[in-house]
Design an enzyme around this catalytic site. Structure first.
Site, PDB file in Angstrom:
ATOM      1  N   GLY A 143      14.796  18.438  45.896  1.00 23.13           N
ATOM      2  CA  GLY A 143      14.864  17.230  46.091  1.00 23.13           C
ATOM      3  C   GLY A 143      13.326  17.108  47.582  1.00 23.13           C
TER       4      GLY A 143
ATOM      5  N   HIS B  82       4.769  15.502  38.018  1.00 24.63           N
ATOM      6  CA  HIS B  82       4.612  16.257  37.269  1.00 24.63           C
ATOM      7  C   HIS B  82       3.553  17.476  38.386  1.00 24.63           C
ATOM      8  CE1 HIS B  82       4.615  19.729  34.095  1.00 24.63           C
ATOM      9  NE2 HIS B  82       3.424  19.512  34.177  1.00 24.63           N
TER      10      HIS B  82
ATOM     11  N   ASN C 298      10.848  15.645  46.943  1.00 25.08           N
ATOM     12  CA  ASN C 298      10.099  14.489  45.960  1.00 25.08           C
ATOM     13  C   ASN C 298      11.504  13.267  46.870  1.00 25.08           C
ATOM     14  OD1 ASN C 298       7.306  14.944  45.041  1.00 25.08           O
ATOM     15  ND2 ASN C 298       7.929  15.856  44.040  1.00 25.08           N
TER      16      ASN C 298
HETATM   17  C1  GRF Z   1       7.862  19.338  42.138  1.00 22.22           C
HETATM   18  O1  GRF Z   1       6.713  20.325  41.829  1.00 22.22           O
HETATM   19  C2  GRF Z   1       7.836  18.589  40.843  1.00 22.22           C
HETATM   20  O2  GRF Z   1       6.408  18.451  40.678  1.00 22.22           O
HETATM   21  C3  GRF Z   1       8.305  18.535  39.466  1.00 22.22           C
HETATM   22  O3  GRF Z   1       9.234  19.580  40.267  1.00 22.22           O
HETATM   23  C4  GRF Z   1       9.962  19.659  40.996  1.00 22.22           C
HETATM   24  C5  GRF Z   1      10.639  19.843  42.205  1.00 22.22           C
HETATM   25  O4  GRF Z   1      10.713  19.314  43.678  1.00 22.22           O
HETATM   26  N1  GRF Z   1       8.651  17.359  38.416  1.00 22.22           N
HETATM   27  P1  GRF Z   1      11.353  18.740  44.298  1.00 22.22           P
HETATM   28  O5  GRF Z   1      12.812  19.287  43.905  1.00 22.22           O
HETATM   29  O6  GRF Z   1      11.342  17.885  44.415  1.00 22.22           O
HETATM   30  O7  GRF Z   1      11.593  19.536  45.852  1.00 22.22           O
END
Ligand code: GRF
Length: 186
Positions: free
Chosen positions: A11, A108, A13
């Protein structure tokens, strides 16, 4: 703009988005709910620590469409206008994509359409690519597919390992997701 964020894990992001909404960097927006399909996702604690409602909706042996319908109901009941996938590790059903048509975005860790799917950073590294990066895009019913909103390049140096490259991309992901949401909110 009312946001609903779907997660499955760390989590980071999601946390970056919540913080950018709270600071006003993403204007006129609110994170209405964070939904995880995994009860042990570390991101649930991050959401609650930030005062955001966090809901767990597990699959529990149901069909993808049934699971997605419950998630869709949870989003709609809170008035969510834009669904942000942030490390949500499940492909969405065509029914869900139609229900929120044009209102689902994803991040992504590659320059799509290169390297869709799992371990995109390692895929790029193993391919010997010199420039990779991250993409925020609208979601359709295909994996890591749909119109691109923003992309950011990240250079792979000779000194990089998969881990350092992944870290550099992640740091760019956080800002790119914020920039994409600023664009959509504005
Ligand atoms: C990120 O690298 C995102 O691009 C991919 O999964 C990862 C998630 O990381 N889809 P977080 O859970 O946001 O730390």
């Amino acid at each position: 703009m009312k946001l609903g964020i779907l997660i499955s894990g760390r989590g980071s992001n999601m946390a970056a988005i919540v913080d950018a909404v709270a600071s006003g960097e993403i204007p006129d927006s609110e994170v209405a709910v964070v939904i995880s399909d995994k009860a042990d996702a570390a991101g649930i604690v991050k959401a609650k620590d930030r005062g955001v409602e966090a809901v767990v909706v597990e699959r529990r042996g149901r069909t993808r469409a049934e699971h997605d319908a419950e998630i869709g109901d949870a989003l709609e009941s809170r008035g969510v206008e834009l669904v942000c996938l942030a490390g949500y590790m499940r492909l969405l059903s065509p029914e869900f994509v139609r229900r929120f048509a044009g209102r689902i975005v994803n991040i992504h860790p590659s320059l799509l359409p290169a390297f869709p799917g799992l371990d995109a950073q390692k895929q790029a590294f193993d391919a010997g690519i010199k420039i990779t990066g991250c993409t925020v895009h609208y979601v359709d019913e295909f994996l890591d597919h749909g119109p691109v909103i923003l992309q950011k390049e990240v250079e792979r140096l000779d000194s990089d390992t998969v881990e350092t490259l992944t870290q550099k991309i992640l740091a760019e992901e956080h800002q790119l997701y914020i920039d994409a949401l600023k664009k959509l909110a504005g």
